[in-house]
Design a protein around this motif. Structure first.
Motif, PDB file in Angstrom:
ATOM      1  N   ALA A 111       0.822  -1.215   0.000  1.00  0.00           N
ATOM      2  CA  ALA A 111       0.000   0.000   0.000  1.00  0.00           C
ATOM      3  C   ALA A 111       0.854   1.262   0.000  1.00  0.00           C
ATOM      4  CB  ALA A 111      -0.923   0.009   1.220  1.00  0.00           C
ATOM      5  N   GLN A 112       2.013   1.217   0.654  1.00  0.00           N
ATOM      6  CA  GLN A 112       2.797   2.440   0.828  1.00  0.00           C
ATOM      7  C   GLN A 112       3.157   3.127  -0.486  1.00  0.00           C
ATOM      8  OE1 GLN A 112       6.590   2.019   2.821  1.00  0.00           O
ATOM      9  NE2 GLN A 112       6.556   4.129   3.552  1.00  0.00           N
ATOM     10  N   PRO A 113       3.657   2.405  -1.510  1.00  0.00           N
ATOM     11  CA  PRO A 113       3.973   3.095  -2.766  1.00  0.00           C
ATOM     12  C   PRO A 113       2.748   3.710  -3.440  1.00  0.00           C
ATOM     13  CG  PRO A 113       5.022   0.935  -2.673  1.00  0.00           C
ATOM     14  CD  PRO A 113       4.039   0.985  -1.562  1.00  0.00           C
ATOM     15  N   GLN A 114       1.565   3.235  -3.095  1.00  0.00           N
ATOM     16  CA  GLN A 114       0.352   3.733  -3.729  1.00  0.00           C
ATOM     17  C   GLN A 114      -0.188   4.999  -3.062  1.00  0.00           C
ATOM     18  OE1 GLN A 114      -2.447   0.464  -4.983  1.00  0.00           O
ATOM     19  NE2 GLN A 114      -1.078  -0.782  -3.732  1.00  0.00           N
ATOM     20  N   VAL A 115       0.338   5.332  -1.880  1.00  0.00           N
ATOM     21  CA  VAL A 115      -0.127   6.525  -1.158  1.00  0.00           C
ATOM     22  C   VAL A 115       1.037   7.427  -0.747  1.00  0.00           C
ATOM     23  CG1 VAL A 115      -2.176   5.321  -0.302  1.00  0.00           C
ATOM     24  CG2 VAL A 115      -0.099   5.339   1.087  1.00  0.00           C
ATOM     25  N   ARG A 116       2.229   7.156  -1.265  1.00  0.00           N
ATOM     26  CA  ARG A 116       3.429   7.878  -0.829  1.00  0.00           C
ATOM     27  C   ARG A 116       3.306   9.379  -1.061  1.00  0.00           C
ATOM     28  NH1 ARG A 116       7.004   5.313  -3.774  1.00  0.00           N
ATOM     29  NH2 ARG A 116       7.575   3.787  -2.180  1.00  0.00           N
ATOM     30  N   ASN A 117       2.838   9.772  -2.235  1.00  0.00           N
ATOM     31  CA  ASN A 117       2.728  11.200  -2.528  1.00  0.00           C
ATOM     32  C   ASN A 117       1.673  11.876  -1.659  1.00  0.00           C
ATOM     33  OD1 ASN A 117       4.692  10.935  -4.494  1.00  0.00           O
ATOM     34  ND2 ASN A 117       3.224  10.669  -6.160  1.00  0.00           N
ATOM     35  N   HIS A 122       0.206  15.516   2.851  1.00  0.00           N
ATOM     36  CA  HIS A 122      -0.754  15.762   3.924  1.00  0.00           C
ATOM     37  C   HIS A 122      -0.265  15.346   5.304  1.00  0.00           C
ATOM     38  CE1 HIS A 122      -3.234  15.537   0.221  1.00  0.00           C
ATOM     39  NE2 HIS A 122      -3.932  16.489   0.808  1.00  0.00           N
ATOM     40  N   LEU A 123       0.652  14.370   5.368  1.00  0.00           N
ATOM     41  CA  LEU A 123       1.186  13.923   6.661  1.00  0.00           C
ATOM     42  C   LEU A 123       2.695  13.739   6.541  1.00  0.00           C
ATOM     43  CD1 LEU A 123      -1.520  11.232   7.561  1.00  0.00           C
ATOM     44  CD2 LEU A 123      -1.218  13.466   8.681  1.00  0.00           C
ATOM     45  N   PRO A 124       3.409  14.808   6.232  1.00  0.00           N
ATOM     46  CA  PRO A 124       4.839  14.673   5.949  1.00  0.00           C
ATOM     47  C   PRO A 124       5.668  14.185   7.135  1.00  0.00           C
ATOM     48  CG  PRO A 124       4.239  16.979   6.157  1.00  0.00           C
ATOM     49  CD  PRO A 124       2.954  16.212   6.120  1.00  0.00           C
ATOM     50  N   ASP A 125       5.199  14.403   8.357  1.00  0.00           N
ATOM     51  CA  ASP A 125       5.974  14.017   9.536  1.00  0.00           C
ATOM     52  C   ASP A 125       5.506  12.707  10.156  1.00  0.00           C
ATOM     53  OD1 ASP A 125       7.516  16.388   9.378  1.00  0.00           O
ATOM     54  OD2 ASP A 125       5.911  17.513  10.383  1.00  0.00           O
ATOM     55  N   ALA A 126       4.491  12.097   9.587  1.00  0.00           N
ATOM     56  CA  ALA A 126       3.966  10.846  10.158  1.00  0.00           C
ATOM     57  C   ALA A 126       4.949   9.697   9.907  1.00  0.00           C
ATOM     58  CB  ALA A 126       2.610  10.515   9.562  1.00  0.00           C
ATOM     59  N   VAL A 127       5.090   8.838  10.889  1.00  0.00           N
ATOM     60  CA  VAL A 127       5.983   7.681  10.797  1.00  0.00           C
ATOM     61  C   VAL A 127       5.185   6.476  10.310  1.00  0.00           C
ATOM     62  CG1 VAL A 127       7.466   6.100  12.091  1.00  0.00           C
ATOM     63  CG2 VAL A 127       7.438   8.551  12.655  1.00  0.00           C
ATOM     64  N   TRP A 128       5.692   5.829   9.257  1.00  0.00           N
ATOM     65  CA  TRP A 128       5.030   4.656   8.685  1.00  0.00           C
ATOM     66  C   TRP A 128       5.668   3.383   9.226  1.00  0.00           C
ATOM     67  CZ3 TRP A 128       1.323   3.383   4.825  1.00  0.00           C
ATOM     68  CH2 TRP A 128       1.357   2.056   4.402  1.00  0.00           C
ATOM     69  N   GLU A 129       4.827   2.423   9.613  1.00  0.00           N
ATOM     70  CA  GLU A 129       5.272   1.065   9.929  1.00  0.00           C
ATOM     71  C   GLU A 129       4.341   0.090   9.225  1.00  0.00           C
ATOM     72  OE1 GLU A 129       6.240  -0.191  13.865  1.00  0.00           O
ATOM     73  OE2 GLU A 129       6.828   1.832  14.491  1.00  0.00           O
ATOM     74  N   HIS A 169      -5.246   7.672  -3.605  1.00  0.00           N
ATOM     75  CA  HIS A 169      -4.377   6.886  -4.481  1.00  0.00           C
ATOM     76  C   HIS A 169      -3.492   7.854  -5.250  1.00  0.00           C
ATOM     77  CE1 HIS A 169      -7.186   8.100  -7.633  1.00  0.00           C
ATOM     78  NE2 HIS A 169      -8.162   7.575  -6.911  1.00  0.00           N
ATOM     79  N   ASP A 170      -2.214   7.494  -5.354  1.00  0.00           N
ATOM     80  CA  ASP A 170      -1.291   8.322  -6.133  1.00  0.00           C
ATOM     81  C   ASP A 170      -1.454   8.077  -7.630  1.00  0.00           C
ATOM     82  OD1 ASP A 170      -0.344   9.299  -3.774  1.00  0.00           O
ATOM     83  OD2 ASP A 170       1.549   8.194  -3.811  1.00  0.00           O
ATOM     84  N   ALA A 171      -1.788   6.850  -7.999  1.00  0.00           N
ATOM     85  CA  ALA A 171      -1.953   6.490  -9.417  1.00  0.00           C
ATOM     86  C   ALA A 171      -3.425   6.214  -9.692  1.00  0.00           C
ATOM     87  CB  ALA A 171      -1.119   5.265  -9.759  1.00  0.00           C
ATOM     88  N   ALA A 172      -3.968   6.933 -10.654  1.00  0.00           N
ATOM     89  CA  ALA A 172      -5.361   6.698 -11.029  1.00  0.00           C
ATOM     90  C   ALA A 172      -5.510   5.288 -11.606  1.00  0.00           C
ATOM     91  CB  ALA A 172      -5.811   7.740 -12.041  1.00  0.00           C
ATOM     92  N   ASN A 173      -6.674   4.703 -11.391  1.00  0.00           N
ATOM     93  CA  ASN A 173      -7.007   3.386 -11.951  1.00  0.00           C
ATOM     94  C   ASN A 173      -6.100   2.271 -11.433  1.00  0.00           C
ATOM     95  OD1 ASN A 173      -9.005   4.628 -13.644  1.00  0.00           O
ATOM     96  ND2 ASN A 173      -7.364   5.232 -15.036  1.00  0.00           N
TER      97      ASN A 173
END
Length: 311
Positions: A111-117, A122-129, A169-173
């Protein structure tokens, strides 16, 4: 074997479950969530489930390595059908959470590459795990271990969460492809709009080794829809190739291509011939001139006549 049970990558509320529920037969099966792709497939291998639905490919991130490796290395299984599901994420939070209060987020690694942008904006300082699945991420938010999770909007009700933002989603479709896997058996009859999946191992590393593999398909007019290399686990530089090709194993061009692989590769694993998702049965796969079943039969007849001295 339990003929009434299907497993899937769980827990409840995953995109995999949503894809499984699009199959008509799912309405008459007991659907069992499993903690991982290997666990879902192992249930089929030991006979406690008739089938398992697992993700295999994403249009943004590519192949799902856990599934590709398990189908290549584990006990033999076979793909019987595929499902392609459009993917859009919702940001799920506990009731009352605001965007400004989100410091930690989670979701499946794919999921991460699909929402990275979106995250960066919107949450530039949020930590992802990463979590074992998107639904498992929702469960972790419910338990208070993370502030937010990227998952399907439909998972909010299951875990008592709210969808703070939807259609992310960063990429449409964007789409994810899932496969229904069962124990090996005779493939279903061809539909004319089929796909065949195999795994092939190269015998040794030499110039043109991959080209020779590809030519088995090319010279017979078989179109490859996907090819990915995966490490065999036997050292750096040792790879097998996961391949999807247009057509059915009973098509002469496909069958002869697979025989060519078997002659030239030390190991080939047939993973199934099955209908292509999203293709109507009147959209027959194009056949290049010289590669139809009739033309293969005519060539075989010509060889027999030549051997008999009948020109």
């Amino acid at each position: 074997m339990s003929a009434t049970r299907y497993t899937y990558l769980g827990p409840e509320g995953t995109f995999t479950e949503a894809a499984l529920r699009t199959l008509p037969e799912a309405a008459t099966r007991e659907l069992i969530p499993m903690v991982s792709v290997p666990a879902a497939l192992d249930a089929v291998r030991v006979g406690s489930a008739a089938g398992a639905l697992v993700p295999i490919e994403n249009s943004v991130e590519g192949g799902v390595t856990a599934t590709l490796d398990e189908l290549a290395r584990g006990g033999p299984l076979m793909i019987y059908r595929e499902v392609v599901l459009p993917i859009a994420f919702a940001l799920l939070v506990r009731p009352g959470t605001q965007l400004s209060g989100i410091k930690t987020v989670t979701g499946h690694p794919v999921a991460q590459p699909q929402v990275r942008n979106w995250l960066a904006a919107h949450l530039p300082d949020a930590v992802w795990e990463s979590a074992a699945s998107n639904a498992d991420g929702a469960r972790l938010v419910q338990e208070g271990r993370f502030d937010a999770a990227f998952a399907g909007e439909f998972a909010a009700v299951t875990y008592g969460l709210e969808a703070l933002v939807t259609d992310i989603h960063d990429a449409a479709n964007a789409e994810t492809r899932f496969v229904l896997v069962g124990r090996p058996a005779r493939p279903a009859a061809p539909t004319g709009a089929d796909k065949t999946s195999v795994v092939a191992w190269l015998g040794d590393d030499h110039p043109g080794a991959l080209l020779a593999l590809l030519q088995e398909f090319a010279i017979r007019g078989v179109n490859l829809m996907r090819i990915e290399s995966r490490p065999t686990g036997q050292g750096i530089g040792n790879y097998c190739f996961s391949i999807d090709a247009e057509g059915h194993i009973t098509d002469r061009r496909v069958g002869e291509a697979l025989m060519g692989l078997k002659r030239t590769c030390p190991q080939v694993r047939f993973l199934g011939s099955y209908p292509r998702a999203g293709v109507s049965l009147d959209e027959v796969t194009p056949v290049r001139p010289g590669t139809s079943d009739q033309e293969f039969s005519e060539a075989s007849d010509w060889l027999s006549w030549s051997l008999d001295g009948r020109f």
